[in-house]
Design a protein around this motif. Structure first.
Motif, mmCIF file in Angstrom:
data_model
loop_
_atom_site.group_PDB
_atom_site.id
_atom_site.type_symbol
_atom_site.label_atom_id
_atom_site.label_comp_id
_atom_site.label_asym_id
_atom_site.label_seq_id
_atom_site.Cartn_x
_atom_site.Cartn_y
_atom_site.Cartn_z
ATOM 1 N N ASN A 87 70.884 84.648 143.182
ATOM 2 C CA ASN A 87 70.099 85.704 142.528
ATOM 3 C C ASN A 87 69.451 85.209 141.237
ATOM 4 O OD1 ASN A 87 70.656 87.723 144.479
ATOM 5 N ND2 ASN A 87 72.653 88.085 143.551
ATOM 6 N N LYS A 88 68.918 84.002 141.285
ATOM 7 C CA LYS A 88 68.175 83.437 140.161
ATOM 8 C C LYS A 88 66.753 83.127 140.622
ATOM 9 C CE LYS A 88 72.143 81.061 138.045
ATOM 10 N NZ LYS A 88 72.651 79.737 137.614
ATOM 11 N N PRO A 89 65.813 83.043 139.681
ATOM 12 C CA PRO A 89 64.482 82.605 140.065
ATOM 13 C C PRO A 89 64.519 81.160 140.543
ATOM 14 C CG PRO A 89 64.595 83.068 137.696
ATOM 15 C CD PRO A 89 65.945 83.359 138.272
ATOM 16 N N ILE A 90 63.599 80.825 141.414
ATOM 17 C CA ILE A 90 63.509 79.467 141.945
ATOM 18 C C ILE A 90 62.109 78.935 141.651
ATOM 19 C CG2 ILE A 90 63.720 78.034 144.015
ATOM 20 C CD1 ILE A 90 65.449 80.231 145.242
ATOM 21 N N TYR A 91 62.036 77.654 141.269
ATOM 22 C CA TYR A 91 60.760 77.049 140.889
ATOM 23 C C TYR A 91 60.511 75.765 141.669
ATOM 24 C CZ TYR A 91 61.544 80.116 136.874
ATOM 25 O OH TYR A 91 61.798 81.198 136.073
ATOM 26 N N PHE A 92 59.240 75.482 141.912
ATOM 27 C CA PHE A 92 58.794 74.255 142.573
ATOM 28 C C PHE A 92 58.000 73.454 141.551
ATOM 29 C CE2 PHE A 92 55.572 72.345 145.674
ATOM 30 C CZ PHE A 92 56.413 71.304 146.056
ATOM 31 N N VAL A 93 58.469 72.245 141.238
ATOM 32 C CA VAL A 93 57.858 71.424 140.197
ATOM 33 C C VAL A 93 56.634 70.706 140.762
ATOM 34 C CG1 VAL A 93 58.210 69.560 138.535
ATOM 35 C CG2 VAL A 93 60.106 71.094 139.117
ATOM 36 N N THR A 94 55.462 71.011 140.234
ATOM 37 C CA THR A 94 54.215 70.425 140.743
ATOM 38 C C THR A 94 53.536 69.498 139.753
ATOM 39 O OG1 THR A 94 52.923 72.328 139.952
ATOM 40 C CG2 THR A 94 53.812 72.453 142.192
ATOM 41 N N GLY A 95 54.015 69.465 138.513
ATOM 42 C CA GLY A 95 53.419 68.583 137.515
ATOM 43 C C GLY A 95 54.414 68.274 136.419
ATOM 44 N N ILE A 96 54.325 67.057 135.874
ATOM 45 C CA ILE A 96 55.217 66.629 134.806
ATOM 46 C C ILE A 96 54.419 65.865 133.759
ATOM 47 C CG2 ILE A 96 57.158 65.120 134.202
ATOM 48 C CD1 ILE A 96 58.324 65.626 136.940
ATOM 49 N N GLN A 97 54.660 66.188 132.503
ATOM 50 C CA GLN A 97 54.046 65.450 131.402
ATOM 51 C C GLN A 97 55.157 64.771 130.601
ATOM 52 O OE1 GLN A 97 52.126 67.189 127.628
ATOM 53 N NE2 GLN A 97 50.361 66.794 128.956
ATOM 54 N N THR A 98 55.026 63.469 130.416
ATOM 55 C CA THR A 98 56.008 62.706 129.653
ATOM 56 C C THR A 98 55.351 62.075 128.436
ATOM 57 O OG1 THR A 98 55.612 60.711 130.975
ATOM 58 C CG2 THR A 98 57.388 62.180 131.693
ATOM 59 N N SER A 99 56.152 61.796 127.451
ATOM 60 C CA SER A 99 55.656 61.184 126.221
ATOM 61 C C SER A 99 56.715 60.259 125.651
ATOM 62 C CB SER A 99 55.296 62.262 125.190
ATOM 63 O OG SER A 99 54.916 61.662 123.962
ATOM 64 N N LYS A 100 56.278 59.119 125.130
ATOM 65 C CA LYS A 100 57.191 58.197 124.468
ATOM 66 C C LYS A 100 57.450 58.624 123.029
ATOM 67 C CE LYS A 100 55.867 54.206 127.261
ATOM 68 N NZ LYS A 100 55.301 52.815 127.250
ATOM 69 N N SER A 101 56.610 59.540 122.536
ATOM 70 C CA SER A 101 56.792 60.066 121.182
ATOM 71 C C SER A 101 56.709 61.583 121.238
ATOM 72 C CB SER A 101 55.713 59.522 120.243
ATOM 73 O OG SER A 101 55.738 58.116 120.224
ATOM 74 N N PRO A 102 57.671 62.245 121.918
ATOM 75 C CA PRO A 102 57.586 63.689 122.145
ATOM 76 C C PRO A 102 57.525 64.507 120.878
ATOM 77 C CG PRO A 102 59.786 62.867 122.602
ATOM 78 C CD PRO A 102 58.915 61.662 122.426
ATOM 79 N N SER A 103 58.086 64.013 119.772
ATOM 80 C CA SER A 103 58.107 64.801 118.548
ATOM 81 C C SER A 103 56.744 64.866 117.888
ATOM 82 C CB SER A 103 59.111 64.205 117.553
ATOM 83 O OG SER A 103 58.755 62.869 117.230
ATOM 84 N N HIS A 104 55.816 64.000 118.325
ATOM 85 C CA HIS A 104 54.494 63.969 117.714
ATOM 86 C C HIS A 104 53.400 64.414 118.675
ATOM 87 C CE1 HIS A 104 56.851 61.140 115.241
ATOM 88 N NE2 HIS A 104 56.109 61.607 114.257
ATOM 89 N N LYS A 105 53.800 64.903 119.860
ATOM 90 C CA LYS A 105 52.821 65.280 120.855
ATOM 91 C C LYS A 105 52.954 66.753 121.188
ATOM 92 C CE LYS A 105 51.218 61.168 121.210
ATOM 93 N NZ LYS A 105 49.866 60.858 120.780
ATOM 94 N N ARG A 106 51.844 67.348 121.554
ATOM 95 C CA ARG A 106 51.841 68.736 121.989
ATOM 96 C C ARG A 106 51.222 68.800 123.367
ATOM 97 N NH1 ARG A 106 52.898 72.571 118.427
ATOM 98 N NH2 ARG A 106 51.802 74.097 119.674
#
Length: 236
Positions: A87-106
């Protein structure tokens, strides 16, 4: 499709394209994580606000076609049946964004049209069977391959019911397939629906803060209400 910013970066191995999950923010959540061929993945061009050297954005070339292949596999059907019982929502992952400097990226937000899935399965290069992700023990450390900072998600619904059971109003936005259940009453079937993309507004309501997400996951307060009070719609 909206790129959904995560409350905080996740290790790159914690989430994958084509993954079906009850909680994309938790590597310990119940998930179906298939191996997707390189032909099914495309790399999106970075925006003017992104540094191509430190930010990577990959998506499925045809998310609807891949999902059709997955949901017509008996292993996926068994796993989706178990996920639906939580009884939880279910999601299908269709895109991913990665960063080597996540603290400086939006993460950027796009509003591209959504392509509906067809009900006829097509051949797709997907390696089966699937495995359940129970822990983050094998995840790469953040920074080695980049951290996941944003995702793109499609909504998924699953239910077990009578063959002649009518749909509710909220089911109209989903493309459905119907599957007989082995060792069950022949009048019962598994219904699997692929819905629209999760939008930024919905994502903010679901996530809020990290603490709110954990609390909702514990209390099951963010589950789908399959007992929809709207009048049923039969025959679609």
């Amino acid at each position: 499709m909206s790129i959904l910013r995560l409350p905080e970066p996740l290790p790159s191995a914690s989430i994958a394209l084509g993954q079906i999950t009850t909680n994309p923010l938790s590597a310990s959540s119940d998930s179906i994580k298939p191996s997707v061929s390189s032909d099914s993945i495309q790399k999106a061009s970075p925006s003017d606000k992104e540094d191509a050297e430190s930010t990577s954005h990959i998506t499925l070339t045809d998310a609807s076609q891949l999902f059709d292949t997955l949901r017509n596999d008996t292993s996926t059907q068994d796993s989706l049946r178990k996920l639906s019982q939580q009884n939880k929502p279910i999601y299908f992952v269709t895109g991913i964004q990665t960063s080597k400097s996540p603290s400086h990226k939006r993460a950027t937000v796009s509003h591209e049209p959504i392509t509906e899935a067809t009900e006829t399965p097509q051949t797709q290069q997907v390696q089966l069977p699937f495995r359940r992700i129970d822990s983050a023990s094998n995840m790469a450390s953040a920074g080695e391959e980049g951290s996941v900072v944003a995702v793109e998600l499609l909504k998924v619904k699953c239910r077990i019911g009578a063959v002649n059971e009518p749909h509710c109003i909220s089911d109209v936005d989903y493309v459905w397939s119907y599957h007989a259940l082995e060792d069950e009453d022949e009048d019962l079937q598994l219904s699997i629906g692929l819905g629209k993309a999760v939008e930024e507004r919905e994502w903010k309501e679901l996530t809020g803060s990290k603490e709110e997400w954990v609390e909702r996951d514990t209390d099951h307060n963010w589950s789908y209400d399959y007992e929809d009070s709207d009048d049923g719609l039969g025959g679609f």
